[in-house]
Design a protein around this motif. Structure first.
Motif, PDB file in Angstrom:
ATOM      1  N   PHE A  55       0.805  -1.208   0.000  1.00  0.00           N
ATOM      2  CA  PHE A  55       0.000   0.000   0.000  1.00  0.00           C
ATOM      3  C   PHE A  55       0.848   1.271   0.000  1.00  0.00           C
ATOM      4  CE2 PHE A  55      -3.140  -3.039   1.412  1.00  0.00           C
ATOM      5  CZ  PHE A  55      -4.237  -2.662   0.671  1.00  0.00           C
ATOM      6  N   ARG A  56       2.054   1.165  -0.532  1.00  0.00           N
ATOM      7  CA  ARG A  56       2.921   2.337  -0.645  1.00  0.00           C
ATOM      8  C   ARG A  56       2.869   3.219   0.595  1.00  0.00           C
ATOM      9  NH1 ARG A  56       0.847   1.747  -5.629  1.00  0.00           N
ATOM     10  NH2 ARG A  56      -0.743   3.329  -5.425  1.00  0.00           N
ATOM     11  N   LEU A  57       3.396   2.696   1.669  1.00  0.00           N
ATOM     12  CA  LEU A  57       3.323   3.441   2.919  1.00  0.00           C
ATOM     13  C   LEU A  57       4.675   3.994   3.336  1.00  0.00           C
ATOM     14  CD1 LEU A  57       0.775   1.518   5.056  1.00  0.00           C
ATOM     15  CD2 LEU A  57       0.795   3.930   4.613  1.00  0.00           C
ATOM     16  N   THR A  58       4.681   4.377   4.541  1.00  0.00           N
ATOM     17  CA  THR A  58       5.802   4.997   5.216  1.00  0.00           C
ATOM     18  C   THR A  58       7.203   4.496   4.927  1.00  0.00           C
ATOM     19  OG1 THR A  58       4.368   5.234   6.998  1.00  0.00           O
ATOM     20  CG2 THR A  58       6.632   5.427   7.528  1.00  0.00           C
ATOM     21  N   GLU A  59       8.119   5.388   4.935  1.00  0.00           N
ATOM     22  CA  GLU A  59       9.536   5.035   4.928  1.00  0.00           C
ATOM     23  C   GLU A  59       9.959   4.733   6.367  1.00  0.00           C
ATOM     24  OE1 GLU A  59      11.380   4.788   2.167  1.00  0.00           O
ATOM     25  OE2 GLU A  59       9.567   5.223   1.043  1.00  0.00           O
ATOM     26  N   LYS A  60      10.384   5.751   7.063  1.00  0.00           N
ATOM     27  CA  LYS A  60      10.888   5.488   8.417  1.00  0.00           C
ATOM     28  C   LYS A  60      10.424   6.509   9.455  1.00  0.00           C
ATOM     29  CE  LYS A  60      14.884   2.926   6.999  1.00  0.00           C
ATOM     30  NZ  LYS A  60      14.182   2.624   5.756  1.00  0.00           N
ATOM     31  N   GLU A  73      10.870   9.227  15.060  1.00  0.00           N
ATOM     32  CA  GLU A  73      10.735   9.588  16.469  1.00  0.00           C
ATOM     33  C   GLU A  73      10.568   8.349  17.334  1.00  0.00           C
ATOM     34  OE1 GLU A  73       7.826  12.757  17.096  1.00  0.00           O
ATOM     35  OE2 GLU A  73       7.942  13.018  14.934  1.00  0.00           O
ATOM     36  N   SER A  88       5.569   5.982  21.348  1.00  0.00           N
ATOM     37  CA  SER A  88       4.994   5.214  22.450  1.00  0.00           C
ATOM     38  C   SER A  88       4.032   4.174  21.870  1.00  0.00           C
ATOM     39  CB  SER A  88       4.237   6.148  23.390  1.00  0.00           C
ATOM     40  OG  SER A  88       3.099   6.650  22.729  1.00  0.00           O
ATOM     41  N   THR A 102       0.922   5.710  20.699  1.00  0.00           N
ATOM     42  CA  THR A 102       1.039   6.425  19.433  1.00  0.00           C
ATOM     43  C   THR A 102       1.070   5.437  18.267  1.00  0.00           C
ATOM     44  OG1 THR A 102       2.190   8.179  20.562  1.00  0.00           O
ATOM     45  CG2 THR A 102       2.403   8.148  18.189  1.00  0.00           C
ATOM     46  N   VAL A 142      -1.081   5.178  14.711  1.00  0.00           N
ATOM     47  CA  VAL A 142      -0.534   4.948  13.361  1.00  0.00           C
ATOM     48  C   VAL A 142      -1.242   3.754  12.721  1.00  0.00           C
ATOM     49  CG1 VAL A 142       1.527   4.279  12.065  1.00  0.00           C
ATOM     50  CG2 VAL A 142       1.731   5.872  13.979  1.00  0.00           C
ATOM     51  N   ARG A 155      -3.726   3.774   9.364  1.00  0.00           N
ATOM     52  CA  ARG A 155      -3.422   2.947   8.186  1.00  0.00           C
ATOM     53  C   ARG A 155      -4.548   1.983   7.880  1.00  0.00           C
ATOM     54  NH1 ARG A 155       2.908   1.502   8.872  1.00  0.00           N
ATOM     55  NH2 ARG A 155       3.661   3.562   8.331  1.00  0.00           N
TER      56      ARG A 155
END
Lengths: 247, 120
Positions: free
Chosen positions: B83-88, B91, B94, B97, B101, B105
């Protein structure tokens, strides 16, 4: 470096105001006038305290989440900050944001903060509304600052920062900054802008699409309930016995 | 027909975690399990249940089906499942958190599938 970021943010803010048909002199209600037409799923809900909001993008679908444990003014600023990531950034990286930090070592975050400032509080609009309030008076007073943030629905700190940037406020920060809730109430305003809402709201056609897929028998009832639960949306089963108010 | 094993699932879980930029420790905190469990899951030396795979798919931004396909999936297919998501995420996040995320998604992936089903 900072000047370049300011210019980028300013030009995107102008572009975005034009895109959503916003009057250059008027404040914007971002959750009513922008998000419903931006093709972005916007979810407002209580989040952990260390983030203001987040942006993610999966397979071309954009999602923004706004933390409602923050004040209304802060939520509006975060919504504009995330709008920048969603509309103008080419990368697909997730952004967990502390809006309003103006951290110039992180270009993406700094430009998003600057964008939010110019998008919510354009200079011409600020000067127009301030002029109308002050009339012939020369010196800005505390009540003018409160008036402006009530008009533009921004947080107290972001309004003070904006007025400093425009050199309308020079040395009054210490006098103007503290005790905003009590002082706004004493001036006859509601303090809603300075309080968290802790509520949940989905701004998207997600629910309509789930319902359509269900009614066309494309998804099962179990899947329908699951998809609705994922966004905290109620189904018919939850709403039995809900009474209307006569209005 | 190929046989799906915990080792295959583990390999895919590890690769997806690395692509998403999370450490084993971060993910273990998110799942509320000891860190060693992540190693066990990723080497296939311990059975991983469906609920855990589902939560990891949300966090990494994959469709759960990707982890459960008995056929070998090459890099090209894996990338299209991602799904062409996040690189890195850089931070220190927690577990609460990370939940946010994963939730964001999941909603995006739900919507993407709905758009395909409704041919929007």
């Amino acid at each position: 470096m900072k000047e370049r970021m300011e210019e980028t943010a300013w030009s995107f803010a102008l572009q975005a105001r034009a895109q959503f048909n916003l009057h250059p002199l008027e404040p914007v209600d971002i959750f009513k006038e922008v998000y419903p037409f931006a093709n972005i799923i916007c979810l407002k809900e209580p989040l952990p305290d260390d983030i203001s909001g987040m942006y993610t993008n999966a397979d071309g679908v954009k999602v923004v989440i706004i933390n409602t444990t923050k004040t209304v003014g802060h939520q509006n600023f975060t919504a504009a900050h995330e709008l920048y990531h969603a509309l103008f950034e080419k990368t697909v990286e997730d952004q967990l944001c502390k809006a309003g930090a103006f951290d110039f070592s992180n270009e993406s975050e700094a430009v998003a903060d600057l964008f939010a400032t110019y998008f919510l509080m354009p200079e011409d609009a600020m000067r127009f509304h301030l002029g109308r309030k002050m009339r012939s008076r020369k010196t800005i007073e505390f009540e003018d600052v409160v008036y402006l943030e009530q008009v533009f629905q921004t947080s107290h700190i972001s309004m003070i920062r904006r007025l400093e940037e425009l050199r309308i406020i020079k040395k009054q920060r210490r006098e103007f900054l503290p005790d905003i809730r009590r002082r706004a109430l004493l001036l006859g305003y509601s303090d809603a802008l300075y309080r968290p809402t802790n509520d949940s709201e989905l701004i998207s056609d997600y629910v309509t699409k789930v319902a359509t897929a269900y009614h066309k028998n494309i998804i099962s009832q179990a899947r329908y309930l699951e998809l609705m639960a994922d966004v905290g949306a109620p189904t018919n089963l939850d709403l039995e016995g809900v009474e209307d108010y006569v209005d | 027909m190929a046989q799906l094993t915990y080792e295959i699932i583990g390999r895919r879980l590890q690769s997806a975690r690395k692509k998403a930029g999370f450490t084993q420790e971060q993910v273990a905190n998110y799942l509320k399990v000891p860190r060693e469990y992540m190693s066990y899951y990723e080497t296939g030396s311990r059975a991983v249940d469906m609920l855990t795979i589902d939560r990891l798919a949300d966090l990494y931004g994959y469709d759960i089906a990707y982890f459960l396909d008995p056929e070998e999936i090459d890099d090209f297919q894996a990338a299209s499942a991602a799904f062409r998501l996040t690189e890195k995420p850089t931070e220190k996040l927690s577990p609460q958190t990370l939940e946010v995320v994963a939730r964001a998604r999941r909603i995006a992936i739900n919507m993407s599938k709905l758009n395909k089903l409704l041919e929007v």
